[in-house]
Design an enzyme around this catalytic site. Sequence first.
Site, mmCIF file in Angstrom:
data_model
loop_
_atom_site.group_PDB
_atom_site.id
_atom_site.type_symbol
_atom_site.label_atom_id
_atom_site.label_comp_id
_atom_site.label_asym_id
_atom_site.label_seq_id
_atom_site.Cartn_x
_atom_site.Cartn_y
_atom_site.Cartn_z
ATOM 1 N N LYS A 107 10.915 0.017 5.415
ATOM 2 C CA LYS A 107 10.811 1.475 5.558
ATOM 3 C C LYS A 107 9.478 1.856 6.213
ATOM 4 C CE LYS A 107 9.506 4.008 1.833
ATOM 5 N NZ LYS A 107 8.354 4.878 2.085
ATOM 6 N N ASN A 108 8.397 1.277 5.722
ATOM 7 C CA ASN A 108 7.080 1.692 6.204
ATOM 8 C C ASN A 108 6.761 1.193 7.605
ATOM 9 O OD1 ASN A 108 6.739 3.057 3.854
ATOM 10 N ND2 ASN A 108 5.187 1.689 2.981
ATOM 11 N N CYS A 112 0.266 14.680 -3.854
ATOM 12 C CA CYS A 112 1.525 14.072 -4.249
ATOM 13 C C CYS A 112 1.275 13.356 -5.567
ATOM 14 C CB CYS A 112 2.055 13.123 -3.194
ATOM 15 S SG CYS A 112 1.262 11.536 -3.196
ATOM 16 N N ARG A 157 -4.261 12.192 -1.624
ATOM 17 C CA ARG A 157 -3.826 11.664 -0.332
ATOM 18 C C ARG A 157 -4.110 12.581 0.854
ATOM 19 N NH1 ARG A 157 1.818 8.529 -0.952
ATOM 20 N NH2 ARG A 157 1.017 7.364 0.815
ATOM 21 N N ASP A 216 1.728 -0.953 -3.389
ATOM 22 C CA ASP A 216 3.162 -0.664 -3.552
ATOM 23 C C ASP A 216 3.881 -1.701 -4.416
ATOM 24 O OD1 ASP A 216 2.850 1.605 -2.068
ATOM 25 O OD2 ASP A 216 3.812 0.848 -0.257
ATOM 26 N N ARG A 260 14.714 6.894 -1.855
ATOM 27 C CA ARG A 260 13.812 7.006 -0.710
ATOM 28 C C ARG A 260 13.382 5.631 -0.217
ATOM 29 N NH1 ARG A 260 8.740 9.859 -1.723
ATOM 30 N NH2 ARG A 260 8.505 9.046 0.364
HETATM 31 C C1 UD1 Z 1 0.862 3.820 3.438
HETATM 32 C C2 UD1 Z 1 2.240 3.526 2.889
HETATM 33 C C3 UD1 Z 1 2.241 3.558 1.369
HETATM 34 C C4 UD1 Z 1 1.148 2.627 0.827
HETATM 35 C C5 UD1 Z 1 -0.199 2.935 1.471
HETATM 36 C C6 UD1 Z 1 -1.284 1.945 1.081
HETATM 37 C C7 UD1 Z 1 3.702 4.348 4.634
HETATM 38 C C8 UD1 Z 1 4.708 5.350 5.079
HETATM 39 N N1 UD1 Z 1 3.179 4.482 3.424
HETATM 40 O O1 UD1 Z 1 0.536 5.146 3.036
HETATM 41 O O2 UD1 Z 1 3.522 3.157 0.907
HETATM 42 O O3 UD1 Z 1 1.050 2.798 -0.575
HETATM 43 O O4 UD1 Z 1 -0.080 2.892 2.917
HETATM 44 O O5 UD1 Z 1 -0.911 0.647 1.429
HETATM 45 O O6 UD1 Z 1 3.412 3.400 5.340
HETATM 46 N N2 UD1 Z 1 -7.011 8.319 2.664
HETATM 47 C C9 UD1 Z 1 -7.967 9.301 2.830
HETATM 48 N N3 UD1 Z 1 -7.944 10.050 3.966
HETATM 49 C C10 UD1 Z 1 -7.005 9.847 4.943
HETATM 50 C C11 UD1 Z 1 -6.031 8.839 4.773
HETATM 51 C C12 UD1 Z 1 -6.057 8.082 3.620
HETATM 52 O O7 UD1 Z 1 -8.818 9.512 1.971
HETATM 53 O O8 UD1 Z 1 -7.033 10.565 5.957
HETATM 54 C C13 UD1 Z 1 -7.012 7.495 1.429
HETATM 55 C C14 UD1 Z 1 -5.742 7.679 0.621
HETATM 56 O O9 UD1 Z 1 -5.825 8.816 -0.246
HETATM 57 C C15 UD1 Z 1 -5.689 6.372 -0.145
HETATM 58 C C16 UD1 Z 1 -6.241 5.368 0.876
HETATM 59 O O10 UD1 Z 1 -6.974 6.143 1.811
HETATM 60 O O11 UD1 Z 1 -6.533 6.430 -1.246
HETATM 61 C C17 UD1 Z 1 -5.197 4.556 1.619
HETATM 62 O O12 UD1 Z 1 -4.223 5.421 2.149
HETATM 63 P P1 UD1 Z 1 -3.392 5.057 3.459
HETATM 64 O O13 UD1 Z 1 -3.571 3.617 3.792
HETATM 65 O O14 UD1 Z 1 -3.696 6.047 4.528
HETATM 66 O O15 UD1 Z 1 -1.906 5.285 2.945
HETATM 67 P P2 UD1 Z 1 -0.682 5.918 3.711
HETATM 68 O O16 UD1 Z 1 -0.723 5.570 5.150
HETATM 69 O O17 UD1 Z 1 -0.530 7.349 3.338
#
Ligand code: UD1
Length: 427
Positions: free
Chosen positions: A22-23, A124, A129, A314, A406
């Site tokens: 999915k990701n 969320c 996030r 995850d 999902r």
């Molecule tokens: C993706 C995955 C999710 C997984 C996560 C971490 C998808 C669709 N989802 O989520 O299943 O759990 O990676 O492996 O691929 N952060 C910030 N600012 C930002 C972006 C992120 O502070 O602009 C923080 C987030 O709150 C979190 C950390 O960085 O604490 C990692 O998040 P991130 O790797 O960006 O996760 P996602 O891409 O949302």
Amino acid sequence: MDRILINGGTPLEGVIHIGGAKNAALPLMAASLLTGETLELSNLPHLVDISTMARLLAKLGVEVGMNANAPGGHAGRTFALTAKTVTHTTAPYELVRRMRASVLVLGPLLARSHRARVSLPGGCAIGTRPIDLHLKALAQLGADIKLSEGYVEAAAPGGLKGAHIVFPMVSVGGTENLLMAAVLAKGKTVLANAAREPEVSDLARCLSAMGASIEGIGTDTLRIKGVEGLHGANYAVIPDRIETGTYAAAAAITDGQLELRGARPELIGTVAETLTEAGVEISETPRGLGVARRQGTLKGIDVMTEPFPGFPTDMQAQIMSLAAVAEGASMITESIFENRFMHVPELCRMGANINVHGASAIVRGVPGLAGAQVMATDLRASVSLVLAGLAAKGETVINRVYHLDRGYERLEEKLSACGAKIQRIKG
Ligand code: UD1
């Protein structure tokens, strides 16, 4: 709302087909916005999030052709995505609130149409996030970014320009958004401290197949040379490493034996190491991976979630279910998300002994769990309760099943084919 009913205690035996990730699929679908030609993606899983992304892309003007490839089968779907013209550049709140990954259209829209309006995802269940890292990095590529009425409004009238970007922390979505923005930016971009998750590499490989120039795929430094335009491609999505890990944990927790067809060992390195430490045997088979317990009981483990190649957040909830019935104590530390222990009180209602101290949970193994009515508020927490229910004595009812839909394709079908007493109750 549908519920899942499980009568636990049956060891799982048989074969489970692992679907496309999915990701990986979600950013690959968003990449279709980068070209006027057709991007054909195969091995897409049948999941609600995939349909949500298809709806969003259709709103933006992408023609979405689906083939009826093996409906209900394990072959995965194929989508032909053609963004001849991008007719709209707004990702509305109504879709972004359903699925945070909708923000992945921001980078490609800016690159192709030089503007984008994307609803802020908001909080969320597993934490705040934010998307500040995405926005700061896009601003470094020359985008003018404003926040207005809950929307990000981004514009780069003259097009994006390459830059040297150092992410202050590893972000999967941030790296993906920037990669999609940089491939059409003028000049060179460096993305340092980039995420190395296999899903990021999958996107980079697909973009390369579409004509992008990317070096350093699989490392934490991606070097991109902007090109004038991209063309169409055919690309198959990698197998889902989290689905693989989840079913491996299902085999282990029920003391069963499963073959996970299509699973790839290189995608589950740290998870496989942790399961091995817990007393699980993972072996390569001609078509995937075999999973069974090495001997009678499971052993406690110490786990800390980290960006790839570390242990994935995850898989944190699923490994906790396993630790709940393992011999001895386990320490599970969540370093990625600040509020990802919602499964703990529910597991405790099933008889688990877990104490949370800040970002760490101490799990003292109990001889067995007992079925209960449970509920969870995110995808992986929900599936950890399914695992616990499969191992528990008696009946477990899991509410709010839409989270499972999902991320897990035909979960109850796959499990019941291997002997689990699991059914969906409509309503
Ligand atoms: C993706 C995955 C999710 C997984 C996560 C971490 C998808 C669709 N989802 O989520 O299943 O759990 O990676 O492996 O691929 N952060 C910030 N600012 C930002 C972006 C992120 O502070 O602009 C923080 C987030 O709150 C979190 C950390 O960085 O604490 C990692 O998040 P991130 O790797 O960006 O996760 P996602 O891409 O949302």
